[in-house]
Design a protein around this motif. Structure first.
Motif, mmCIF file in Angstrom:
data_model
loop_
_atom_site.group_PDB
_atom_site.id
_atom_site.type_symbol
_atom_site.label_atom_id
_atom_site.label_comp_id
_atom_site.label_asym_id
_atom_site.label_seq_id
_atom_site.Cartn_x
_atom_site.Cartn_y
_atom_site.Cartn_z
ATOM 1 N N GLY A 183 0.821 -1.195 0.000
ATOM 2 C CA GLY A 183 0.000 0.000 0.000
ATOM 3 C C GLY A 183 0.858 1.250 0.000
ATOM 4 O O GLY A 183 1.688 1.461 -0.864
ATOM 5 N N GLY A 184 0.672 2.094 1.017
ATOM 6 C CA GLY A 184 1.418 3.350 1.086
ATOM 7 C C GLY A 184 2.717 3.246 1.843
ATOM 8 O O GLY A 184 3.337 4.265 2.139
ATOM 9 N N ARG A 185 3.155 2.033 2.186
ATOM 10 C CA ARG A 185 4.389 1.866 2.940
ATOM 11 C C ARG A 185 5.548 1.565 1.987
ATOM 12 O O ARG A 185 5.427 0.734 1.099
ATOM 13 N N TYR A 186 6.678 2.232 2.209
ATOM 14 C CA TYR A 186 7.821 2.060 1.334
ATOM 15 C C TYR A 186 9.024 1.558 2.134
ATOM 16 O O TYR A 186 9.315 2.071 3.214
ATOM 17 N N GLU A 187 9.698 0.555 1.598
ATOM 18 C CA GLU A 187 10.885 0.037 2.247
ATOM 19 C C GLU A 187 12.137 0.679 1.655
ATOM 20 O O GLU A 187 12.102 1.248 0.563
ATOM 21 N N GLY A 188 13.228 0.568 2.399
ATOM 22 C CA GLY A 188 14.477 1.154 1.952
ATOM 23 C C GLY A 188 15.040 0.471 0.724
ATOM 24 O O GLY A 188 14.639 -0.641 0.361
ATOM 25 N N VAL A 189 15.958 1.145 0.071
ATOM 26 C CA VAL A 189 16.617 0.586 -1.109
ATOM 27 C C VAL A 189 18.124 0.744 -0.984
ATOM 28 O O VAL A 189 18.632 1.593 -0.242
ATOM 29 N N VAL A 190 18.831 -0.098 -1.730
ATOM 30 C CA VAL A 190 20.269 0.052 -1.914
ATOM 31 C C VAL A 190 20.485 0.315 -3.396
ATOM 32 O O VAL A 190 19.965 -0.424 -4.244
ATOM 33 N N SER A 191 21.217 1.357 -3.722
ATOM 34 C CA SER A 191 21.456 1.675 -5.135
ATOM 35 C C SER A 191 22.611 2.657 -5.245
ATOM 36 O O SER A 191 23.017 3.282 -4.265
ATOM 37 N N TRP A 192 23.118 2.790 -6.459
ATOM 38 C CA TRP A 192 24.099 3.827 -6.727
ATOM 39 C C TRP A 192 23.394 5.174 -6.818
ATOM 40 O O TRP A 192 22.325 5.278 -7.404
ATOM 41 N N ARG A 193 23.992 6.181 -6.217
ATOM 42 C CA ARG A 193 23.560 7.558 -6.415
ATOM 43 C C ARG A 193 24.745 8.342 -6.946
ATOM 44 O O ARG A 193 25.901 8.055 -6.605
ATOM 45 N N THR A 194 24.478 9.329 -7.769
ATOM 46 C CA THR A 194 25.535 10.084 -8.427
ATOM 47 C C THR A 194 25.290 11.580 -8.316
ATOM 48 O O THR A 194 24.184 12.028 -7.997
ATOM 49 N N THR A 195 26.333 12.356 -8.610
ATOM 50 C CA THR A 195 26.198 13.810 -8.685
ATOM 51 C C THR A 195 26.668 14.286 -10.049
ATOM 52 O O THR A 195 27.471 13.630 -10.722
ATOM 53 N N SER A 196 26.187 15.435 -10.439
ATOM 54 C CA SER A 196 26.558 16.040 -11.718
ATOM 55 C C SER A 196 27.910 16.752 -11.583
ATOM 56 O O SER A 196 28.435 16.897 -10.480
ATOM 57 N N PRO A 197 28.475 17.238 -12.693
ATOM 58 C CA PRO A 197 29.744 17.958 -12.618
ATOM 59 C C PRO A 197 29.708 19.196 -11.731
ATOM 60 O O PRO A 197 30.756 19.654 -11.266
ATOM 61 N N ASP A 198 28.503 19.763 -11.497
ATOM 62 C CA ASP A 198 28.428 20.928 -10.603
ATOM 63 C C ASP A 198 28.109 20.512 -9.168
ATOM 64 O O ASP A 198 27.922 21.375 -8.299
ATOM 65 N N GLY A 199 28.034 19.202 -8.895
ATOM 66 C CA GLY A 199 27.827 18.713 -7.534
ATOM 67 C C GLY A 199 26.384 18.458 -7.146
ATOM 68 O O GLY A 199 26.110 18.060 -6.012
ATOM 69 N N THR A 200 25.430 18.670 -8.059
ATOM 70 C CA THR A 200 24.018 18.466 -7.747
ATOM 71 C C THR A 200 23.693 16.966 -7.692
ATOM 72 O O THR A 200 24.102 16.208 -8.585
ATOM 73 N N LEU A 201 22.961 16.552 -6.668
ATOM 74 C CA LEU A 201 22.553 15.157 -6.545
ATOM 75 C C LEU A 201 21.599 14.792 -7.678
ATOM 76 O O LEU A 201 20.566 15.434 -7.871
ATOM 77 N N ASN A 202 21.947 13.759 -8.442
ATOM 78 C CA ASN A 202 21.112 13.328 -9.561
ATOM 79 C C ASN A 202 19.918 12.503 -9.085
ATOM 80 O O ASN A 202 19.992 11.814 -8.070
ATOM 81 N N SER A 203 18.839 12.555 -9.840
ATOM 82 C CA SER A 203 17.615 11.845 -9.471
ATOM 83 C C SER A 203 17.743 10.339 -9.681
ATOM 84 O O SER A 203 18.409 9.874 -10.613
ATOM 85 N N ASN A 204 17.088 9.617 -8.792
ATOM 86 C CA ASN A 204 16.978 8.166 -8.895
ATOM 87 C C ASN A 204 15.485 7.794 -8.885
ATOM 88 O O ASN A 204 15.110 6.713 -8.445
ATOM 89 N N LYS A 205 14.653 8.702 -9.342
ATOM 90 C CA LYS A 205 13.201 8.557 -9.234
ATOM 91 C C LYS A 205 12.699 7.333 -9.984
ATOM 92 O O LYS A 205 13.150 7.013 -11.087
ATOM 93 N N ARG A 206 11.733 6.658 -9.379
ATOM 94 C CA ARG A 206 11.117 5.478 -9.964
ATOM 95 C C ARG A 206 10.327 5.850 -11.211
ATOM 96 O O ARG A 206 9.644 6.881 -11.265
ATOM 97 N N GLN A 207 10.402 4.991 -12.215
ATOM 98 C CA GLN A 207 9.642 5.169 -13.450
ATOM 99 C C GLN A 207 8.960 3.841 -13.777
ATOM 100 O O GLN A 207 9.595 2.893 -14.239
#
Length: 324
Positions: A183-207
């Motif tokens: 339902g509306g409950r979400y569990e944690g995830v393990v994944s790679w996260r990255t930043t752009s050349p200017d240091g901004t955190l890139n999106s890992n949004k679900r599609q």
């Protein structure tokens, strides 16, 4: 005359023997051989041997990292190669970072244990195995805590993140992990996260693709998203291994305890193959040619948020080729 000649011969023999004795003593000292003392016992090697050993001595594992937390910095990990990164409070942070950049032209490895706290409900925000061209100690705390995962502001960086808390705010770009019964409950995830050349955190949004929960994609097609095993949030250390193959420029991280199977009241682990995930416990990342040329710092980061916290920590058991 005979007695005089006999004295000269004796003198020559004594002089020659003394020369041999001095040479032998010098050789024993050079070779680090113990020399006999006045009591007829053998003492430890000469000082010169010790000096040579000291000159080539390598730092111990705990001396290869510097620790920086909200409460200040310390020169090394403690004597057990352990670092407490966060405390039981909000908006906290801590880093254990290599003192030098990794030389990515050579293989390296690190093993140890990660601690993900003991708060299953209300735990967060994340533990991050982070690789960055700049030392994260330069970050402002406000840029790195909570959903910023300890890496926002670090240019062209990446990290394997154990994200315990889902942030619905799109600015964080968190992957929404759910299965049919939650339902509306979400569990944690393990994944790679990255930043752009200017240091901004890139999106890992679900599609979502509309086919099934595990078939979802990510805004980062190489994020390698898998469900996080909440049983690791038990206050205990969980083994990890980091191995780098210089020939293929590939980092491999394994955390065996993250794998789990279905049980009563819980579905089997979700491995999002369309994000590049290959298993529930192993992740790979290829460094770029520029990162390989410049080198990267390795950090173990723990961050808490404005609504959730946990006691994150790390222990380093062994290292190879990180003191370049």
């Amino acid at each position: 005359m005979k007695s005089v000649q006999g004295k000269k011969s004796s003198f020559r023999i004594i002089k020659k023997a003394a020369t041999i004795a001095l040479f032998s003593a010098g050789l024993a000292t050079f070779a680090g051989v113990g020399v006999q003392n006045g009591a007829g016992l053998f003492s430890s090697p000469a000082v010169t041997a010790s000096a040579d050993t000291t000159a080539t001595a390598q730092p111990t594992t705990n001396q290869l990292f510097s620790v920086n937390t909200r409460y200040g910095s310390q020169t090394t990990l403690n004597t057990n190669s352990f670092a407490q990164l966060t405390q039981s409070q909000y908006n906290d942070y801590g880093y254990a970072t290599t003192n030098k950049k990794l030389d990515l032209t050579k293989d390296f490895s690190v093993t140890g244990r990660l601690y993900l706290g003991s708060r299953v409900d209300g735990g967060g925000d994340a533990f991050n195995i982070l690789f960055s061209p700049d030392n994260p100690n330069t970050l402002r705390p406000a840029s790195s805590t909570g959903g910023m995962l300890g890496m926002n502001g670090l240019a062209s960086s990446f990290g394997l993140v154990f994200d315990e808390h889902y942030n619905s705010d799109s600015s964080y770009g968190d992957f929404q992990n759910k299965s049919w019964w939650q339902g509306g409950r979400y569990e944690g995830v393990v994944s790679w996260r990255t930043t752009s050349p200017d240091g901004t955190l890139n999106s890992n949004k679900r599609q979502d693709t509309g086919i099934g929960f595990a078939s979802a994609q990510s805004a980062d097609e190489k994020a390698q998203v898998v469900s996080m095993n909440k049983d690791m949030i038990n206050g205990q250390g969980h083994p990890f291994a980091i191995n780098y193959n210089a020939a293929t420029s590939t980092i491999t991280i394994s955390v065996p305890d993250n794998s789990y199977s279905g049980a009563f009241g819980r579905d089997a682990q979700l491995v999002y193959t369309k994000t590049g995930a290959i298993s529930g416990s192993t992740w790979t990342k290829q460094v770029t040619s520029q990162q390989k040329k410049d080198g990267l710092y390795l950090s173990f980061a723990g961050v808490t948020g404005a609504k959730d916290y946990n006691n994150f920590a790390v222990a380093i058991d062994s290292t190879n080729n990180i003191n370049n």
